[in-house]
Design a protein around this motif. Structure first.
Motif, PDB file in Angstrom:
ATOM      1  N   ASP A 148       6.155 -10.385   5.059  1.00 23.14           N
ATOM      2  CA  ASP A 148       6.915 -10.841   6.223  1.00 23.14           C
ATOM      3  C   ASP A 148       8.397 -10.947   5.880  1.00 23.14           C
TER       4      ASP A 148
ATOM      5  N   GLU B  22       0.842  -1.197   0.000  1.00 24.38           N
ATOM      6  CA  GLU B  22       0.000   0.000   0.000  1.00 24.38           C
ATOM      7  C   GLU B  22       0.874   1.243   0.000  1.00 24.38           C
TER       8      GLU B  22
ATOM      9  N   THR C  91       3.179   2.160   3.131  1.00 28.46           N
ATOM     10  CA  THR C  91       2.627   1.766   4.430  1.00 28.46           C
ATOM     11  C   THR C  91       3.374   0.528   4.923  1.00 28.46           C
ATOM     12  N   GLU C  92       4.081   0.677   6.044  1.00 30.54           N
ATOM     13  CA  GLU C  92       4.932  -0.418   6.522  1.00 30.54           C
ATOM     14  C   GLU C  92       4.132  -1.664   6.870  1.00 30.54           C
ATOM     15  N   GLU C  93       2.889  -1.474   7.324  1.00 30.37           N
ATOM     16  CA  GLU C  93       2.083  -2.635   7.713  1.00 30.37           C
ATOM     17  C   GLU C  93       1.782  -3.553   6.531  1.00 30.37           C
ATOM     18  N   SER C  94       1.898  -3.019   5.304  1.00 31.40           N
ATOM     19  CA  SER C  94       1.574  -3.834   4.132  1.00 31.40           C
ATOM     20  C   SER C  94       2.776  -4.605   3.595  1.00 31.40           C
TER      21      SER C  94
ATOM     22  N   LYS D 255      12.816   4.653   5.750  1.00 29.69           N
ATOM     23  CA  LYS D 255      11.430   4.905   6.122  1.00 29.69           C
ATOM     24  C   LYS D 255      10.971   6.292   5.705  1.00 29.69           C
TER      25      LYS D 255
END
Length: 426
Positions: free
Chosen positions: A61, A20, A55-58, A68
């Protein structure tokens, strides 16, 4: 419209799908995700400074952003800008990845068109710098790009070869007809909004430019019996004049003929834009048409007669000046269409686009056998494929050198080119 786009790969070099990204700036606050090729893009309706962030959450793994920090890009209308994001398998913040706005490097054969990064346009795994090693998927991708480049070069090379065959002129201003065709396409696309109608207008206008060139410039010079060397110097001067005119009116910006984001299609493991496939089809149809015209029509036979023996053709009742005029009309029209198609495929045209293609055009004509339409087509295909496939092993800056090296080797063995005829001297 403008565009901000890019490709994101994982640390293993695979496309990072489903990430994202957000873009803020002006009145924009948009979100998008990367596709299966790791490709993303935002459309921009106002020039200005925009900030793009992942978006780091996307992130997948085990994958982390090398930096950043968001990317800030200055976007101009009708240009393609890029923001680059690198991924790593180790956590921690590294130095920011270098970003480019509208002067991306070229690795797919885009002949140094500033701001037109074909790798981004085509949605390939990533911009390749060359020399990274052989793999079959990459080979087929580069081969497809080479065939595409060869087909588009063929349209421009045919006119250059026929003009030389009928007049003996090495026309250095021919490459500027590519730039002119692309610029006309940019202008009329703003008016019509229809690519097909724009293409017809470009071909008609460039045919008129070819007629006007011969009527106003080249025919009077032929009547004054200028030497071929003098006329060649005139063509170089004419080329420089056209370049300065283009730069004066349009600046150094990249002119996007079609401001929409190109859609990509994957066929047999090869990813190209829909526009690329259409451009290749149009070029192939026209190349076949030119071959049929040159072989089976009265104009084609007359053109071959003038190229073979001009005095004998005149004695046979052929209107040599009319044949030369039609050669100019056809050659410039094809070159203009080639410029438009190149602008669509590379996602932009600039004032000096034609100049970057000039050496490849001459290499194609000489390799195939200067003065023959069929030779120019085959020579262009060979040059296009060599330029693109050489990028697998060589850095992007050296891929043209590979094509010219092959040209030198062929001429050492066969000086007249692949399809040229030997000439007795003395």
């Amino acid at each position: 419209m403008g565009c901000v786009q890019g490709i994101i790969k994982t640390s293993e070099g695979e496309p990072a799908a489903g990430l994202e990204l957000t873009m803020t700036g002006g009145e924009s606050d948009e979100t998008t995700t990367t596709d299966e090729n790791g490709r993303w893009s935002f459309s921009v309706s106002e020039a200005g400074s925009y900030t793009v962030a992942v978006t780091e959450e996307s992130l997948p793994d085990g994958q982390f952003l090398k930096s950043k920090d968001p990317r800030t890009v200055d976007v101009k209308l009708h240009t393609v800008s890029a923001a680059l994001f690198g991924l790593s398998d180790e956590p921690g913040q590294a130095s920011p990845t270098t970003e480019t706005d509208d002067s991306d490097s070229d690795s797919e054969g885009a002949e140094a068109t500033p701001g037109a990064n074909p790798n981004v346009v085509e949605g390939q795994p990533a911009p390749e710098a060359g020399g990274d090693g052989f793999s079959w998927p990459r080979f087929w991708q580069q081969l497809a790009s080479g065939i595409r480049m060869g087909l588009l070069l063929s349209l421009g090379a045919v006119g250059l070869s026929l003009v030389y065959g009928t007049t003996g002129l090495s026309n250095f201003s021919h490459a500027e007809m590519l730039s002119m065709g692309g610029i006309f396409a940019f202008l009329f696309m703003q008016i019509t909004g229809n690519l097909w109608l724009t293409g017809l207008i470009v071909v008609a206008l460039m045919a008129g430019v070819g007629w006007l060139q011969d009527a106003v410039l080249w025919k009077p010079l032929r009547k004054k019996r200028l030497s071929l060397m003098q006329m060649m110097i005139v063509s170089i001067g004419f080329s420089i004049v056209l370049q300065n005119i283009f730069q004066f009116f349009f600046g150094a910006n990249i002119l996007r003929i079609d401001p929409s984001t190109p859609k990509t299609v994957r066929i047999l493991g090869v990813t190209l834009t829909v526009q690329s496939y259409i451009a290749m089809g149009i070029a192939l149809v026209l190349i076949i048409a030119v071959g049929l015209i040159m072989k089976y029509t009265r104009f084609g036979r007359a053109t071959r007669a003038v190229a073979d023996n001009r005095p004998l053709a005149e004695a046979s009742g052929i209107d040599v000046q009319r044949v030369i005029r039609l050669v100019w009309v056809m050659g410039v029209a094809l070159a203009g269409l080639s410029g438009m198609l190149i602008g669509l495929v590379l996602n932009g045209i600039a004032w000096n686009t034609g100049w970057h293609f000039l050496l490849l055009l001459f290499a194609a004509v000489i390799l195939g056998g200067i003065g023959t339409a069929f030779g120019a087509i085959v020579g262009a295909m060979i040059i296009g494929i060599i330029v693109e496939t050489a990028n697998i092993w060589l850095p992007g800056d050296l891929k043209h050198a590979a094509a010219l090296f092959i040209l030198i080797v062929v001429l050492l063995v066969r000086p007249q080119g692949l399809f040229g005829r030997k000439e007795r001297i003395g």
